[in-house]
Design an enzyme around this catalytic site. Structure first.
Site, PDB file in Angstrom:
ATOM      1  N   LYS A  22     -58.652  -6.274  17.531  1.00  0.00           N
ATOM      2  CA  LYS A  22     -58.428  -6.698  16.131  1.00  0.00           C
ATOM      3  C   LYS A  22     -57.943  -8.133  16.057  1.00  0.00           C
ATOM      4  CE  LYS A  22     -54.382  -5.464  14.036  1.00  0.00           C
ATOM      5  NZ  LYS A  22     -53.651  -6.664  13.534  1.00  0.00           N
ATOM      6  N   ASN A  23     -56.918  -8.445  16.872  1.00  0.00           N
ATOM      7  CA  ASN A  23     -56.289  -9.762  16.744  1.00  0.00           C
ATOM      8  C   ASN A  23     -57.112 -10.877  17.368  1.00  0.00           C
ATOM      9  OD1 ASN A  23     -54.310  -8.538  15.329  1.00  0.00           O
ATOM     10  ND2 ASN A  23     -52.784  -8.540  16.978  1.00  0.00           N
ATOM     11  N   CYS A 119     -43.208  -8.876   4.205  1.00  0.00           N
ATOM     12  CA  CYS A 119     -43.750  -8.051   5.281  1.00  0.00           C
ATOM     13  C   CYS A 119     -42.624  -7.193   5.829  1.00  0.00           C
ATOM     14  CB  CYS A 119     -44.290  -8.979   6.365  1.00  0.00           C
ATOM     15  SG  CYS A 119     -44.789  -8.124   7.850  1.00  0.00           S
ATOM     16  N   ARG A 124     -41.591 -13.600   8.024  1.00  0.00           N
ATOM     17  CA  ARG A 124     -42.914 -14.090   8.435  1.00  0.00           C
ATOM     18  C   ARG A 124     -43.418 -15.247   7.574  1.00  0.00           C
ATOM     19  NH1 ARG A 124     -46.954  -9.374  10.185  1.00  0.00           N
ATOM     20  NH2 ARG A 124     -47.852 -11.035  11.427  1.00  0.00           N
ATOM     21  N   ASP A 307     -45.722  -5.984  19.864  1.00  0.00           N
ATOM     22  CA  ASP A 307     -46.571  -4.943  19.281  1.00  0.00           C
ATOM     23  C   ASP A 307     -46.518  -3.625  20.047  1.00  0.00           C
ATOM     24  OD1 ASP A 307     -47.829  -6.419  17.087  1.00  0.00           O
ATOM     25  OD2 ASP A 307     -48.543  -7.686  18.696  1.00  0.00           O
ATOM     26  N   ARG A 399     -55.413   0.666  10.073  1.00  0.00           N
ATOM     27  CA  ARG A 399     -55.598  -0.796  10.002  1.00  0.00           C
ATOM     28  C   ARG A 399     -55.893  -1.371  11.387  1.00  0.00           C
ATOM     29  NH1 ARG A 399     -50.886  -4.019   7.544  1.00  0.00           N
ATOM     30  NH2 ARG A 399     -52.310  -5.609   8.282  1.00  0.00           N
TER      31      ARG A 399
HETATM   32  N1  EPU Z   1     -43.063 -17.688  12.411  1.00  0.00           N
HETATM   33  C1  EPU Z   1     -42.412 -18.615  11.646  1.00  0.00           C
HETATM   34  N2  EPU Z   1     -43.165 -19.533  10.975  1.00  0.00           N
HETATM   35  C2  EPU Z   1     -44.530 -19.542  11.035  1.00  0.00           C
HETATM   36  C3  EPU Z   1     -45.185 -18.602  11.842  1.00  0.00           C
HETATM   37  C4  EPU Z   1     -44.415 -17.666  12.511  1.00  0.00           C
HETATM   38  O1  EPU Z   1     -41.190 -18.625  11.556  1.00  0.00           O
HETATM   39  O2  EPU Z   1     -45.155 -20.401  10.404  1.00  0.00           O
HETATM   40  C5  EPU Z   1     -42.254 -16.679  13.134  1.00  0.00           C
HETATM   41  C6  EPU Z   1     -42.581 -15.261  12.650  1.00  0.00           C
HETATM   42  O3  EPU Z   1     -41.857 -14.935  11.497  1.00  0.00           O
HETATM   43  C7  EPU Z   1     -42.212 -14.433  13.852  1.00  0.00           C
HETATM   44  C8  EPU Z   1     -42.590 -15.353  15.024  1.00  0.00           C
HETATM   45  O4  EPU Z   1     -42.648 -16.674  14.491  1.00  0.00           O
HETATM   46  O5  EPU Z   1     -40.841 -14.197  13.857  1.00  0.00           O
HETATM   47  C9  EPU Z   1     -43.893 -15.064  15.709  1.00  0.00           C
HETATM   48  O6  EPU Z   1     -44.900 -14.896  14.743  1.00  0.00           O
HETATM   49  P1  EPU Z   1     -46.411 -15.230  15.003  1.00  0.00           P
HETATM   50  O7  EPU Z   1     -46.828 -16.351  14.120  1.00  0.00           O
HETATM   51  O8  EPU Z   1     -46.682 -15.382  16.463  1.00  0.00           O
HETATM   52  O9  EPU Z   1     -47.112 -13.898  14.490  1.00  0.00           O
HETATM   53  P2  EPU Z   1     -48.479 -13.823  13.715  1.00  0.00           P
HETATM   54  O10 EPU Z   1     -49.397 -14.834  14.239  1.00  0.00           O
HETATM   55  O11 EPU Z   1     -48.233 -13.765  12.262  1.00  0.00           O
HETATM   56  C10 EPU Z   1     -49.650 -12.193  15.382  1.00  0.00           C
HETATM   57  C11 EPU Z   1     -50.297 -10.850  15.344  1.00  0.00           C
HETATM   58  C12 EPU Z   1     -49.232  -9.784  15.161  1.00  0.00           C
HETATM   59  C13 EPU Z   1     -48.262  -9.878  16.322  1.00  0.00           C
HETATM   60  C14 EPU Z   1     -47.660 -11.293  16.398  1.00  0.00           C
HETATM   61  C15 EPU Z   1     -46.766 -11.510  17.587  1.00  0.00           C
HETATM   62  C16 EPU Z   1     -52.501 -11.281  14.458  1.00  0.00           C
HETATM   63  C17 EPU Z   1     -53.453 -11.143  13.333  1.00  0.00           C
HETATM   64  N3  EPU Z   1     -51.274 -10.813  14.260  1.00  0.00           N
HETATM   65  O12 EPU Z   1     -48.978 -12.369  14.140  1.00  0.00           O
HETATM   66  O13 EPU Z   1     -49.907  -8.540  15.211  1.00  0.00           O
HETATM   67  O14 EPU Z   1     -47.228  -8.944  16.162  1.00  0.00           O
HETATM   68  O15 EPU Z   1     -48.734 -12.266  16.459  1.00  0.00           O
HETATM   69  O16 EPU Z   1     -47.477 -11.368  18.761  1.00  0.00           O
HETATM   70  O17 EPU Z   1     -52.854 -11.798  15.511  1.00  0.00           O
HETATM   71  C18 EPU Z   1     -50.300  -6.263  14.727  1.00  0.00           C
HETATM   72  O18 EPU Z   1     -51.403  -6.383  15.276  1.00  0.00           O
HETATM   73  O19 EPU Z   1     -49.825  -5.135  14.394  1.00  0.00           O
HETATM   74  C19 EPU Z   1     -49.496  -7.459  14.458  1.00  0.00           C
HETATM   75  C20 EPU Z   1     -48.465  -7.462  13.623  1.00  0.00           C
END
Ligand code: EPU
Length: 420
Positions: A22-23, A119, A124, A307, A399
């Site tokens: 998915k990711n 969320c 996030r 995850d 999902r």
């Molecule tokens: N963060 C910030 N600012 C930003 C972006 C992130 O503060 O602009 C913080 C987030 O709040 C969090 C941390 O940085 O505390 C890491 O977040 P990250 O951006 O890495 O997460 P994401 O890209 O939103 C993806 C996956 C998630 C997975 C996380 C961590 C996808 C579509 N989603 O989310 O997957 O948990 O990386 O590895 O790739 C899932 O599949 O169930 C899922 C939630």
């Protein structure tokens, strides 16, 4: 709405094929926006709700989308995209829709995407994405719940992440691929899905080096073209099924799963007494004895994935001894602990820490899924529990997991899907 009803205590034996990630597929689908010529043919696309949500966004933008669920193939022509706005109705269904911002900005010089809402995992924010776009030449503003970014052409520069952001890294890579100059991402996320996206973009004609490390360099090119790409297997689905056999006992072959994507969780499983062997085309996972307790701290890749924290908490709940789990990636990812307690787990949560004293057995109860992975953990726990568990709001699980009930049934679990 559906619920899953599980009679626990059945050993699992057989084979489960691990489908596309998915990711990985979500950013790849967003990346198809960059192709001004030709079709992108993406294989290994899982039939799950989040993919449907991304395809809806692409259609809204004006892409032609042909989805054949049976063959797990999506064909996309982005030639005629003429709308650069992703509305709230769609983005609120799935935060990853924010990934269309980078490619819209890169190809058309403009994008307007609804700010993702709250969320259950924590605040996030998308501030790191926005700072990244600004540092490679975009002007970004925020109005009435929408983020608007413009740039005559992405000029490149250095996008510095205070902390590695998975989709943040992908968004900047997507924006920089058609830039005039060189985009450098410092402290980039190293996840395998980031590498998969880079490989897809390279197949489209992009010039990217360093994906999989903390420093990625993207040299912008003039045009990108459609291509054929097979998405990588889903390491989180594989990790979840590995936890399922660890708790229920038995032997599973997880076809297509790769040890290199799961080093840290597999190391923890082995510490707990689970046998895991990398075979030529998958992982053989077996467990015959009671699990041992373990300590886990989540961390960006190659650390222990946040995850899989919930599924491991389910394992710790029945392990011999006391386990400690520290969640460092999301500030609010312990919601499943309360539901596991309803199944008889002994868990004490203090902020981002959980102390789990293993009990002999969990027992069935009614519980509720609150997000994809919390739901998966309840499925894992229920497979190892005595009696019947019903998991409400199964749509959260759907999902991220394609037909989880059918996959587990096929290896001997007593699980059925009923209307709530
Ligand atoms: N963060 C910030 N600012 C930003 C972006 C992130 O503060 O602009 C913080 C987030 O709040 C969090 C941390 O940085 O505390 C890491 O977040 P990250 O951006 O890495 O997460 P994401 O890209 O939103 C993806 C996956 C998630 C997975 C996380 C961590 C996808 C579509 N989603 O989310 O997957 O948990 O990386 O590895 O790739 C899932 O599949 O169930 C899922 C939630």
């Amino acid at each position: 709405m559906d619920k899953l009803v599980i009679n626990g205590g059945k050993r699992l034996t057989g084979r489960i094929g691990i489908g596309g990630s998915k990711n990985s597929v979500l950013p790849i689908l967003a990346g198809t926006i960059l192709a001004s010529d030709g079709e992108c043919i993406i294989d290994n696309v899982p039939n799950i709700r989040d993919i449907d949500a991304m395809l809806k966004v692409l259609k809204t933008l004006g892409a032609e989308v042909n989805h054949d669920g049976e063959s797990h193939r999506v064909i996309i022509s982005a030639k005629n995209i003429a709308n650069f706005r992703a509305p709230y109705e769609l983005v609120r269904q799935m935060r990853a829709s924010f990934l269309v911002m980078g490619p819209l900005l890169g190809r058309f010089g403009q994008a307007e995407v609804s700010l993702p809402g709250g969320c259950v995992l924590g605040a996030r924010p998308v501030d790191l994405h926005i700072k990244g776009f600004q540092s490679i030449g975009a002007v970004v503003s925020d109005k009435e719940g929408y983020i608007r970014a413009t740039a005559e052409k992405i000029r490149g520069g250095e996008a510095f992440f205070d902390r590695p952001s998975h989709t943040g890294t992908e968004n900047i890579m997507l924006a920089g691929a058609l830039g005039n100059g060189i985009t450098r991402i410092v402290n980039a996320a190293c996840d395998p899905e980031v590498v998969d996206l880079a490989n897809f973009l390279i197949r489209m004609g992009a010039r990217i080096q360093g994906a999989g490390s903390t420093f990625i360099e993207i040299e912008g090119v003039e045009r990108l073209y459609g291509c054929h790409y097979d998405a990588m297997p889903d390491r989180l689905v594989a990790g979840t099924y590995a936890c399922a056999v660890a708790i229920a006992g038995g032997e599973l072959f997880l076809e297509n799963a790769r040890e290199s994507d799961l080093q840290m969780p597999l190391m923890k499983l082995r510490d707990m007494g689970v046998d895991v062997i990398q075979m030529e085309n998958g992982l053989a996972v077996s467990c015959q004895n009671r699990l041992k307790s373990v300590d886990i701290t989540t961390f960006p890749f190659p650390g222990f994935p946040t995850d899989l924290q919930s599924c491991f908490m389910a394992l710790c709940a029945v392990s011999d001894g006391v386990s400690n789990i520290v969640e460092t990636v999301f500030e609010n990812r312990m919601g499943h602990a309360m539901e596991l307690k309803r199944l008889g787990a002994d868990i004490r949560v203090m902020g981002d820490r959980a102390v789990i004293s293993g009990v002999e057995h969990l027992h069935g109860a009614s519980v509720m899924a609150s997000d994809i992975r919390a739901g998966a953990a309840l499925v894992v726990a229920a497979l190892g529990a005595k009696g019947t568990t019903e998991i409400l709001r199964a749509y959260h699980i759907d999902r991220g997991y394609e037909n989880i009930d059918e996959a587990l049934q096929s290896v001997g679990a007593d699980i059925k899907r009923l209307a709530e």
